[in-house]
Design a protein around this motif. Structure first.
Motif, short mmCIF file in Angstrom:
data_model
loop_
_atom_site.label_atom_id
_atom_site.label_comp_id
_atom_site.label_asym_id
_atom_site.label_seq_id
_atom_site.Cartn_x
_atom_site.Cartn_y
_atom_site.Cartn_z
N PHE A 192 0.94 -1.24 -0.18
CA PHE A 192 0.08 -0.09 -0.07
C PHE A 192 0.84 1.25 0.06
CE2 PHE A 192 -1.89 3.61 2.66
CZ PHE A 192 -3.14 3.65 1.94
N TRP A 193 2.00 1.22 0.95
CA TRP A 193 2.90 2.49 0.95
C TRP A 193 3.65 2.63 -0.06
CZ3 TRP A 193 2.44 5.29 5.30
CH2 TRP A 193 3.43 6.47 5.29
N MET A 194 3.57 1.90 -1.37
CA MET A 194 4.20 2.18 -2.56
C MET A 194 3.24 2.83 -3.53
SD MET A 194 6.34 -1.88 -3.09
CE MET A 194 6.66 -1.50 -4.53
N ASP A 197 0.22 2.94 -8.11
CA ASP A 197 0.76 2.21 -9.38
C ASP A 197 1.29 1.01 -8.83
OD1 ASP A 197 1.41 2.51 -12.11
OD2 ASP A 197 3.48 2.44 -11.43
N ALA A 198 1.88 0.77 -7.74
CA ALA A 198 2.11 -0.51 -7.45
C ALA A 198 1.05 -1.28 -7.29
CB ALA A 198 3.09 -0.36 -6.17
N ILE A 199 0.04 -0.86 -6.68
CA ILE A 199 -0.97 -1.80 -6.24
C ILE A 199 -1.79 -2.13 -7.76
CG2 ILE A 199 -3.38 -1.41 -5.41
CD1 ILE A 199 -2.44 0.31 -3.23
N GLY A 370 -3.95 7.65 6.06
CA GLY A 370 -5.43 7.10 6.38
C GLY A 370 -5.51 5.60 6.27
N GLY A 371 -4.53 4.96 5.44
CA GLY A 371 -4.49 3.62 5.23
C GLY A 371 -3.85 2.99 6.42
#
Length: 519
Positions: A192-194, A197-199, A370-371
């Motif tokens: 998630f932190w990436m 685009d990574a997701i 938030g995540g």
């Protein structure tokens, strides 16, 4: 009727403020910092193709929960063709609703919390997004726990001494469970932190990967059982008459829609990235009716084959892989279903609260923050303690989940019926009392009253029938009841006492989603 108010903020093509970092969102001069950050601002570029949307739905469908849900319909006692009809009708309804939610966010490039500002008010939008965020946070913990159960199987098979970790317990979860939960919690957080685009890249890969394993599992089970020993009818007991089967079919349709109601509500968080609304619709067509039907057929083949192969019906893919017993099958199957659960968890239960909680305090809470709030909250809820408690689910998630229907109905009525698909994008970032979405101190009273009244009915229809033992079937339709009432009541209140502005389609500050050739 409400009169149009001049826009208090910059025109759509205003340049960036000098202080605005080069992120995904386009922050314009005049945007209130209390309502804006780069995660919530309209996107600079919309790059997702139909395949990316298709992959999103693959991640949402290809999960242990999706497998069990599809397989369970075949055990309701109705004929196979009736189950097939229920699956197709249910998923077509989901497709229609997903398209409805997708359009306002794709057109404006804003996530679900922000598009709600046009209907609830720039401050009132925090009410629906907090509700949705809390639901997602709770289910994030549940899905992480379920994925940890899959990882436990891999550890027990391949790590000597792992069984000894089943005894020590802390806060209701054994040591092995804590280790697996922590591994997945950190892995999901890192992904998630990436960023989005990574997701996107992860879900582009995860959905097809699950298909490969599911097809391999189906081929192995069918070959082992023998094609002649496979029955696609998993129902038990005497066959139902056609008349008696109709209510069961309707309940099955409602179950399919309810299963997808969460990600369907905040689908705008993803459709905003679509290159065009047409691309999003193509992705929804591929990812919902076509993909869901094929996945359901694979599910039924696998479940049906477990009867001749193992001597009993197994509808849980993790248990099926465990029953095969071969080390390679356990490793491949376990890791695949971990991947599948992580996929649905990210798209359905991580991104939603990330945007939702960021919307509450944009200056202090970024999308990433938030995540992480949701991730930490999911642990504090200790989902393993109440996931198996029907009463806890009924009176907590049951209550919150029943509000999804009214939230959906209000948004659809506000955008399509009352707002005529016209949105003044810049005004959704303004706290100016002259702003078109300021309403009454930042709240649209019609939307709030609609949510309170219809939400009470929806919650009652979800909670009271099973609790009191009267008309228990009514709870299956709580989403439809809430959605229908939310749409009708909000529309009626806006007709009686208009609050939403009448926007001119020719106004350059207004996006007109109804314009021909622009959908």
């Amino acid at each position: 009727m409400a009169t149009e108010v001049a826009a208090p903020v910059a025109a759509p093509h205003a340049p960036l403020t000098p202080a605005a970092p080069a992120g995904a969102g386009l922050i314009k001069p005049g945007y209130d910092p209390a309502l804006t950050n780069e995660d919530l601002a309209p996107l600079r570029k919309q790059t997702w193709t139909s395949y990316n949307v298709f992959a999103f739905w693959m991640s949402d469908v290809h999960s242990v929960g999706g497998y069990v849900t599809a397989g369970s319909l075949f055990a309701l006692g109705i004929a196979s063709w009736q189950v097939l009809v229920a699956l197709v009708v249910g998923i077509l309804i989901v497709q229609v609703f997903a398209n409805l939610v997708a359009k306002p966010s794709q057109r404006t490039g804003v996530p679900y919390p922000v598009i709600n500002r046009a209907v609830f008010g720039v401050l009132g939008a925090n009410v629906p997004v907090i509700i949705r965020g809390l639901i997602a946070m709770a289910w994030y913990g549940v899905q992480t726990f379920l994925a940890a159960q899959s990882l436990n199987i891999v550890f027990l098979k391949f790590v000597p001494g792992a069984a000894a970790l089943l005894e020590p317990s802390f806060l209701g979860l054994n040591a092995l469970g804590w280790i697996s939960y922590a591994v997945l919690w950190v892995a999901q957080g890192a992904l998630f932190w990436m960023g989005m685009d990574a997701i996107r890249k992860f879900i582009d890969w995860a959905g097809p990967a699950v298909y490969v394993v599911m097809i391999a599992l189906a081929v192995y089970l069918v070959a082992t059982a023998g094609l002649g020993n496979i029955s696609l009818t998993l129902s038990v007991g005497a066959p139902m008459s056609f008349g008696a089967s109709i209510p069961v079919m309707l309940s099955a349709i409602a179950l399919v829609v309810s299963y997808f109601s969460g990600p369907m509500l905040n689908f705008g968080d993803f459709s905003r990235y679509g290159k065009s609304f047409a691309a999003v619709k193509r992705g929804n067509l591929l990812g919902l009716p076509i993909n869901f039907l094929f996945f359901s057929i694979l599910t039924v083949l696998c479940a049906s084959a477990t009867v001749p192969v193992f001597g009993k019906l197994i509808t849980d893919p993790i248990e099926t892989v465990q029953a095969i017993g071969a080390p390679f099958a356990i490793l491949l199957g376990g890791l695949t279903f971990v991947t599948a659960t992580v996929g649905i968890n990210i798209v359905a239960n991580f991104i939603s609260p990330a945007f939702d909680f960021s919307n509450v305090a944009p200056r202090r809470i970024s999308w990433r923050m938030g995540g992480m709030i949701a991730a930490v909250g999911s642990v504090l809820l200790t989902p393993w303690n109440w996931y198996g408690n029907d009463q806890a689910i009924l009176y907590t998630l049951g209550v919150l989940g029943a509000l999804i229907g009214p939230l959906f109905g209000i948004l659809i009525a506000g955008y399509y019926i009352v707002g005529k698909q016209r949105v003044a994008v810049d005004d959704m970032y303004s706290k100016d009392p002259a702003g078109r979405y300021w309403y009454r101190k930042g709240f649209n009273p019609n939307a709030i009253w609609t949510l309170v009244t219809t939400g009470a009915v929806s919650v009652a229809s979800a909670v009271l029938p099973p609790a009191l033992g009267v008309v228990p079937w009514l709870s299956s339709y709580s989403w439809f009841i809430g959605c229908g009432l939310g749409l009708i009541v909000f529309w009626a209140l806006e007709r009686r006492s208009p609050a939403m502005p009448l926007l001119d389609a020719d106004d350059p500050t207004v996006d007109d989603g109804a314009a021909l050739g622009r959908a």
